[in-house]
Write a protein that holds these residues in place. Sequence first.
Motif, PDB file in Angstrom:
ATOM      1  N   SER A 256       6.930  -6.931   6.670  1.00 55.89           N
ATOM      2  CA  SER A 256       5.581  -6.758   7.228  1.00 55.89           C
ATOM      3  C   SER A 256       5.459  -7.307   8.636  1.00 55.89           C
ATOM      4  O   SER A 256       4.511  -6.976   9.352  1.00 55.89           O
ATOM      5  N   SER A 257       6.394  -8.153   9.050  1.00 53.46           N
ATOM      6  CA  SER A 257       6.348  -8.719  10.394  1.00 53.46           C
ATOM      7  C   SER A 257       7.061  -7.844  11.417  1.00 53.46           C
ATOM      8  O   SER A 257       7.109  -8.189  12.607  1.00 53.46           O
ATOM      9  N   THR A 258       7.631  -6.726  10.995  1.00 54.31           N
ATOM     10  CA  THR A 258       8.321  -5.826  11.916  1.00 54.31           C
ATOM     11  C   THR A 258       7.337  -4.818  12.512  1.00 54.31           C
ATOM     12  O   THR A 258       6.156  -4.789  12.151  1.00 54.31           O
ATOM     13  N   ASP A 259       7.854  -3.963  13.377  1.00 49.11           N
ATOM     14  CA  ASP A 259       7.018  -2.943  14.024  1.00 49.11           C
ATOM     15  C   ASP A 259       7.002  -1.630  13.253  1.00 49.11           C
ATOM     16  O   ASP A 259       6.525  -0.619  13.769  1.00 49.11           O
ATOM     17  N   HIS A 260       7.530  -1.623  12.033  1.00 46.14           N
ATOM     18  CA  HIS A 260       7.718  -0.367  11.308  1.00 46.14           C
ATOM     19  C   HIS A 260       6.945  -0.306  10.001  1.00 46.14           C
ATOM     20  O   HIS A 260       7.313   0.461   9.105  1.00 46.14           O
ATOM     21  N   VAL A 261       5.880  -1.090   9.878  1.00 50.86           N
ATOM     22  CA  VAL A 261       5.168  -1.162   8.602  1.00 50.86           C
ATOM     23  C   VAL A 261       4.617   0.207   8.201  1.00 50.86           C
ATOM     24  O   VAL A 261       4.806   0.660   7.061  1.00 50.86           O
ATOM     25  N   GLU A 262       3.927   0.875   9.104  1.00 51.29           N
ATOM     26  CA  GLU A 262       3.341   2.183   8.771  1.00 51.29           C
ATOM     27  C   GLU A 262       4.427   3.193   8.413  1.00 51.29           C
ATOM     28  O   GLU A 262       4.252   4.007   7.500  1.00 51.29           O
ATOM     29  N   GLN A 263       5.541   3.143   9.117  1.00 46.57           N
ATOM     30  CA  GLN A 263       6.639   4.058   8.822  1.00 46.57           C
ATOM     31  C   GLN A 263       7.227   3.779   7.445  1.00 46.57           C
ATOM     32  O   GLN A 263       7.502   4.711   6.672  1.00 46.57           O
ATOM     33  N   LEU A 264       7.390   2.506   7.107  1.00 49.85           N
ATOM     34  CA  LEU A 264       7.916   2.151   5.787  1.00 49.85           C
ATOM     35  C   LEU A 264       6.972   2.597   4.686  1.00 49.85           C
ATOM     36  O   LEU A 264       7.411   3.093   3.642  1.00 49.85           O
ATOM     37  N   GLU A 265       5.678   2.400   4.883  1.00 49.82           N
ATOM     38  CA  GLU A 265       4.703   2.829   3.879  1.00 49.82           C
ATOM     39  C   GLU A 265       4.785   4.338   3.669  1.00 49.82           C
ATOM     40  O   GLU A 265       4.742   4.817   2.535  1.00 49.82           O
ATOM     41  N   ARG A 266       4.900   5.074   4.740  1.00 53.46           N
ATOM     42  CA  ARG A 266       4.945   6.536   4.638  1.00 53.46           C
ATOM     43  C   ARG A 266       6.218   7.008   3.933  1.00 53.46           C
ATOM     44  O   ARG A 266       6.184   7.928   3.101  1.00 53.46           O
ATOM     45  N   LEU A 267       7.354   6.381   4.253  1.00 53.02           N
ATOM     46  CA  LEU A 267       8.624   6.825   3.696  1.00 53.02           C
ATOM     47  C   LEU A 267       8.828   6.392   2.243  1.00 53.02           C
ATOM     48  O   LEU A 267       9.426   7.115   1.447  1.00 53.02           O
ATOM     49  N   LEU A 268       8.324   5.209   1.903  1.00 49.04           N
ATOM     50  CA  LEU A 268       8.611   4.642   0.586  1.00 49.04           C
ATOM     51  C   LEU A 268       7.504   4.844  -0.436  1.00 49.04           C
ATOM     52  O   LEU A 268       7.711   4.583  -1.628  1.00 49.04           O
ATOM     53  N   GLU A 269       6.338   5.293  -0.005  1.00 48.24           N
ATOM     54  CA  GLU A 269       5.226   5.485  -0.945  1.00 48.24           C
ATOM     55  C   GLU A 269       5.576   6.429  -2.087  1.00 48.24           C
ATOM     56  O   GLU A 269       5.271   6.130  -3.251  1.00 48.24           O
ATOM     57  N   PRO A 270       6.233   7.571  -1.827  1.00 49.44           N
ATOM     58  CA  PRO A 270       6.590   8.442  -2.962  1.00 49.44           C
ATOM     59  C   PRO A 270       7.536   7.772  -3.953  1.00 49.44           C
ATOM     60  O   PRO A 270       7.425   7.989  -5.166  1.00 49.44           O
ATOM     61  N   ILE A 271       8.467   6.956  -3.447  1.00 48.71           N
ATOM     62  CA  ILE A 271       9.388   6.244  -4.340  1.00 48.71           C
ATOM     63  C   ILE A 271       8.612   5.252  -5.196  1.00 48.71           C
ATOM     64  O   ILE A 271       8.839   5.133  -6.406  1.00 48.71           O
ATOM     65  N   ARG A 272       7.682   4.522  -4.560  1.00 50.14           N
ATOM     66  CA  ARG A 272       6.851   3.567  -5.300  1.00 50.14           C
ATOM     67  C   ARG A 272       6.078   4.258  -6.410  1.00 50.14           C
ATOM     68  O   ARG A 272       6.094   3.804  -7.572  1.00 50.14           O
ATOM     69  N   ASP A 273       5.408   5.352  -6.080  1.00 48.65           N
ATOM     70  CA  ASP A 273       4.562   6.027  -7.063  1.00 48.65           C
ATOM     71  C   ASP A 273       5.388   6.623  -8.201  1.00 48.65           C
ATOM     72  O   ASP A 273       4.957   6.625  -9.366  1.00 48.65           O
ATOM     73  N   LEU A 274       6.579   7.120  -7.885  1.00 50.59           N
ATOM     74  CA  LEU A 274       7.447   7.701  -8.913  1.00 50.59           C
ATOM     75  C   LEU A 274       7.843   6.655  -9.944  1.00 50.59           C
ATOM     76  O   LEU A 274       7.660   6.846 -11.156  1.00 50.59           O
ATOM     77  N   PHE A 275       8.363   5.517  -9.475  1.00 50.80           N
ATOM     78  CA  PHE A 275       8.845   4.504 -10.404  1.00 50.80           C
ATOM     79  C   PHE A 275       7.706   3.698 -11.027  1.00 50.80           C
ATOM     80  O   PHE A 275       7.856   3.167 -12.133  1.00 50.80           O
TER      81      PHE A 275
END
Length: 409
Positions: A256-275
């Motif tokens: 969360s302290s990096t500059d890529h939080v929004e990108q991580l949320e966008r890329l990993l949200e489908p994986i989160r919801d699946l599992f």
Amino acid sequence: MVGEVTLFELGVLFTAAAIVGGVASHLRQSVIPFYIATGIFFGPNVAGRLTPYALEVTKFVELGAELGIVFLLFFLGLEFNLNRLIANRSHISKAGTVDLVINFGGGLILGFVLFRAFLPAFLLAGVVYISSSAIITKSLIDLGWIANDEAEPMLGTLVYEDLVIAVYLVIATALLVGSGDIGGAVRSIALALCVILVLLAIVWFGTQFFQRVIDVDSHEFIVLRVVGITVLTAGAALALGVSEAVAAFFIGMSFSSTDHVEQLERLLEPIRDLFAAVFFIWIGLVTDPLVFTGVLMLILVAVVLTVPTKLVSGFLGGRIYDLNVRQSTRVGLGMTTRGEFSLIIATLALSGAGTTLTETVAQTIYAFAVGYVLVMSVVGTMLMQYSTPIENILVPQMSGYFSDSSDGS
């Protein structure tokens, strides 16, 4: 290779999740009770008794359920960085402590009244104390509250709860597997607390490392690196006696302290919801609905007692953040949902069956927790969804007892 029947059953599981998820979305309800009910219906305890066909709890489903816990808590950690927590530490600690005293303390008293023993009371207190980070965060986004002032005390209290539950799970696990060995339990707790301190150090000092890890142009490599670090750390923590969920939360805070939080949320949200869907369906698959018959009264009593305690602690938390009566009431309404951590405690209770807990007590706590989450996930979601008419009833009656006069939304 996976057998044809197993692959077909997995297809049924995901198809059923997609259908009931669509139904829940149409009804504007949390998907969690729908997923659990789906697992119960298609599992060996319902479909298996009525037909020759039922979904089985395969190794993939068990592992997928663990990954669901990991990604749910990773995303919560992603919502907070350590600097933000430190900046708001005064408000968070005050509101969180009020929440802890009222809800965990009340749960402990209820547990002692029911079981007359410390360990079952301790487990029941955890079940009724911890709000659902996943459901509440999702509801904040869906209802558009995430940008409102009341989101800050809600998210701050959730973080406080998750930090408390990190220590709680360490202690509960040590007590449940300790088999009466006090020295062994103390050593397990000490080791687990050391692991948590290491994870905190990673959060504090690891920002540059995590920034470099995901400073790549390929989405594929970003996903692989983040998933690899998260799952590896969660697995290592679990092997050392710390909940994988807690470890994933800290790793999420690191990213969360990096500059890529929004990108991580966008890329990993489908994986989160699946599992996450697999996790909640797994809860249903291993749950025999007949066990609810023995705990219905306990669930009813707990709901009647613990909805008001969360309303009160949430309202007081809002006042600590200097919100007005209407906003503070909304905080209370939003904090009532229970979910994923209560289910983790439920499965943890089963690990002590026959050793530190009797089979009957372990099954009772498990059945209670699952039924309680089913009810509270629906109640909490509806309280948030219909907060405006509830506020219109409550706020005029409460305003006379408080000094502020700003009761607009």
